[in-house]
Design a protein around this motif. Structure first.
Motif, mmCIF file in Angstrom:
data_model
loop_
_atom_site.group_PDB
_atom_site.id
_atom_site.type_symbol
_atom_site.label_atom_id
_atom_site.label_comp_id
_atom_site.label_asym_id
_atom_site.label_seq_id
_atom_site.Cartn_x
_atom_site.Cartn_y
_atom_site.Cartn_z
ATOM 1 N N SER A 4 0.823 -1.207 0.000
ATOM 2 C CA SER A 4 0.000 0.000 0.000
ATOM 3 C C SER A 4 0.858 1.259 0.000
ATOM 4 O O SER A 4 0.612 2.196 -0.769
ATOM 5 N N VAL A 5 1.885 1.277 0.847
ATOM 6 C CA VAL A 5 2.781 2.438 0.926
ATOM 7 C C VAL A 5 3.478 2.672 -0.406
ATOM 8 O O VAL A 5 3.536 3.799 -0.911
ATOM 9 N N LEU A 6 4.002 1.619 -0.990
ATOM 10 C CA LEU A 6 4.882 1.751 -2.150
ATOM 11 C C LEU A 6 4.130 1.874 -3.479
ATOM 12 O O LEU A 6 4.706 2.306 -4.478
ATOM 13 N N THR A 7 2.851 1.513 -3.485
ATOM 14 C CA THR A 7 2.044 1.723 -4.695
ATOM 15 C C THR A 7 1.164 2.959 -4.568
ATOM 16 O O THR A 7 0.633 3.448 -5.564
ATOM 17 N N GLY A 8 0.972 3.437 -3.331
ATOM 18 C CA GLY A 8 0.073 4.560 -3.116
ATOM 19 C C GLY A 8 -1.386 4.176 -3.224
ATOM 20 O O GLY A 8 -2.258 5.034 -3.341
ATOM 21 N N LEU A 9 -1.665 2.863 -3.159
ATOM 22 C CA LEU A 9 -3.025 2.357 -3.272
ATOM 23 C C LEU A 9 -3.414 1.639 -1.981
ATOM 24 O O LEU A 9 -2.583 1.013 -1.326
ATOM 25 N N ARG A 10 -4.679 1.683 -1.648
ATOM 26 C CA ARG A 10 -5.159 0.975 -0.473
ATOM 27 C C ARG A 10 -5.273 -0.522 -0.759
ATOM 28 O O ARG A 10 -5.393 -0.921 -1.927
ATOM 29 N N PRO A 11 -5.247 -1.360 0.270
ATOM 30 C CA PRO A 11 -5.328 -2.808 0.053
ATOM 31 C C PRO A 11 -6.544 -3.244 -0.764
ATOM 32 O O PRO A 11 -6.460 -4.197 -1.541
ATOM 33 N N GLN A 12 -7.658 -2.548 -0.592
ATOM 34 C CA GLN A 12 -8.851 -2.905 -1.352
ATOM 35 C C GLN A 12 -8.611 -2.763 -2.847
ATOM 36 O O GLN A 12 -9.223 -3.463 -3.652
ATOM 37 N N SER A 13 -7.681 -1.881 -3.228
ATOM 38 C CA SER A 13 -7.359 -1.676 -4.640
ATOM 39 C C SER A 13 -6.262 -2.621 -5.129
ATOM 40 O O SER A 13 -6.303 -3.106 -6.251
ATOM 41 N N THR A 14 -5.247 -2.866 -4.267
ATOM 42 C CA THR A 14 -4.154 -3.754 -4.687
ATOM 43 C C THR A 14 -4.565 -5.216 -4.643
ATOM 44 O O THR A 14 -3.962 -6.051 -5.314
ATOM 45 N N LYS A 15 -5.578 -5.541 -3.833
ATOM 46 C CA LYS A 15 -6.025 -6.928 -3.617
ATOM 47 C C LYS A 15 -4.931 -7.787 -3.004
ATOM 48 O O LYS A 15 -4.910 -9.005 -3.174
#
Length: 478
Positions: free
Chosen positions: A72-83
């Motif tokens: 989440s930190v390194l993609t800038g996306l929340r877990p719901q988005s990264t899956k």
């Protein structure tokens, strides 16, 4: 205008038109630091960094488990988005084209280099680095008897033909170790030594750099050189501030059975860990924190010795919190405050006021846009966090109304949690239809230890309805 001119003047001296970035990631670090008002653990170097930067008193991870949080930190996306909700899924399989934090700076002309635990162990991302990421292969255990124990465990596991998680859990070794060895003997020490060498090499280069240094400690096993164990007297360590589970909490959803710590050799598999083991583990955790603090001190001193500190932003963060017997539980893996709240400190040479703190609610997903913003670049629109750069100028600026985190129980149940200035509210829902099966509401002002779940109380229905709607809006649920 004077502020801007001073930045330009400094950048001109060092030949870069952009600031360098030092990105320090720490595993399992609690907010139990002197700079956070708790002086139980000796961390003079992290505290010194805080004296020269901004301390975030209310920073929260998006999920309290290593790989998903770091993703989440390194993609800038929340877990719901990264899956990404486990320790095996790689984000390149779920969001293959995402531009990571390191990749972004690499594309902007930075030299990007990483040492130690940045992504989760073997789940590295080569696209993020200009120079191949380095992870020390030094043994986690330095005592001969522990190394032999590991060999015996591996042999037995192979004879039983164990694979995957079963093999891993059968070969974990002891939960702690105190060895009379130099700092560089353990992986974190070697990673730091080579990061310092790389740092000195940047002095001669014309390019700005993004250098990431990750520390595996204080993650289990609590292994650190003996001199750091000697900083503490085990029989004088305080017991946990709360030892019972929250009243009216769920027996399975609220907290786990501490399976991670129980997988280590010598730790009981069921029931209480016992006073002796609990004290030893806490001692090991404290020693591990002081160990990585000393390594951070060495690294930041080298940054200063090179003169690069005058043009470098330093950010230090932990991927999630950690329990040391609180709620009769250990490690992380929950939506509780103690697991979701994390240390976060940032220092910039151009901050007018240093050694200050902010009560603003921020999230680790905000780190990516903040570093992009502070470096003078346009923040990408796909990022799901908010730049907290304005807080470096005015720490008391009105900010987010809430921070959000989540934690799953297997593939069928997801816990969605919202933290406001006054409450932490969690809804456990069935993934297949979003049906709420259990609610938790904690009054963080009057009950900061979360001793009782008050979700069933009549007087909180209106507040609970508002928090329910915030969860729906954040995750697009109904």
């Amino acid at each position: 205008m004077k502020y801007l001119l001073s930045i330009i003047f400094t950048l001109t001296i060092f030949g870069n038109d952009k600031p360098n970035i030092i990105f320090i990631a720490i595993d399992d670090l609690r907010n139990e630091l002197a700079c956070y008002g708790v002086d139980k653990i000796k961390t003079p170097h992290i505290d010194n960094l805080a004296k020269h930067g901004l301390i975030f008193d209310n920073a929260y991870c998006q999920i309290a488990i290593c790989s998903p949080s770091r993703t989440s930190v390194l993609t800038g996306l929340r877990p719901q988005s990264t899956k990404v909700f486990d320790l095996t899924t790689h984000f390149r399989d779920t969001v293959p084209d995402v531009i990571t934090l390191g990749q972004f700076f690499k594309q902007k002309g930075y030299i990007t280099q990483g040492f130690g635990k940045i992504y989760h162990n073997s789940l590295d991302d080569p696209r993020s680095w200009s120079i191949k990421h380095f992870m020390s292969k030094n043994s986690l255990y330095q005592r001969a008897e522990n190394q032999q124990l590991i060999k015996n465990q591996v042999k037995a596991a192979k004879e039983k033909k164990l694979k995957g998680h079963e093999f891993r859990f059968a070969t974990m070794g002891p939960a702690y170790e105190s060895a009379d060895v130099p700092d560089e003997a353990y992986p974190d020490g070697e990673n730091t030594k080579l990061a310092i060498k790389a740092l000195k090499g940047f002095v001669q280069k014309k390019q700005p750099f993004f250098l990431a240094l990750g520390f595996s400690k204080p993650h289990l096993p609590f292994n650190a050189p003996k001199k750091y164990w000697d900083l503490y007297e085990e029989d004088k360590l305080d017991p946990p501030a709360i030892s019972h589970r929250p009243l009216d909490s769920h027996p399975r959803l609220t907290l786990t059975k501490s399976g991670e710590v129980r997988s280590y050799h010598g730790v009981v598999k069921e029931g209480s860990l016992g006073a002796e083991m609990s004290s030893k583990l806490k001692h090991g955790y404290y020693a591990s924190v002081s160990y990585i603090d000393a390594l951070i001190g060495k690294f930041l001193q080298s940054l200063k010795d090179t003169g690069l500190d005058k043009n470098t932003i330093v950010i230090l963060w932990s991927d999630h919190g950690f329990k040391l017997g609180e709620y009769d539980s250990w490690v992380k893996h929950s939506n509780m405050e103690i697991d979701a709240r994390v240390p976060l400190i940032i220092s910039s040479p151009w901050m007018k006021v240093k050694g200050v703190r902010t009560n603003a609610l921020v999230e680790l997903v905000d780190i990516y846009p903040s570093l992009v913003d502070l470096s003078g670049f346009t923040v990408p629109t796909f990022l799901e966090g908010t730049s907290f750069a304005p807080l470096l100028k005015k720490p008391n600026t009105p900010w987010k109304k809430a921070a959000f985190s989540q934690y799953n129980r297997g593939s069928k149940i997801m816990g969605y949690s919202v933290r406001t200035a006054y409450f932490r509210y969690t809804e456990w829902r069935l993934v297949k239809n979003n049906k709420v099966i259990f609610k938790e509401l904690y009054d963080q002002v009057n009950d900061p230890l979360q001793s009782r779940n008050i979700a069933k109380k009549e007087e909180v229905k209106i507040v609970q309805a508002e928090l329910h709607e915030m969860i729906n809006q954040q995750w697009g649920l109904k």
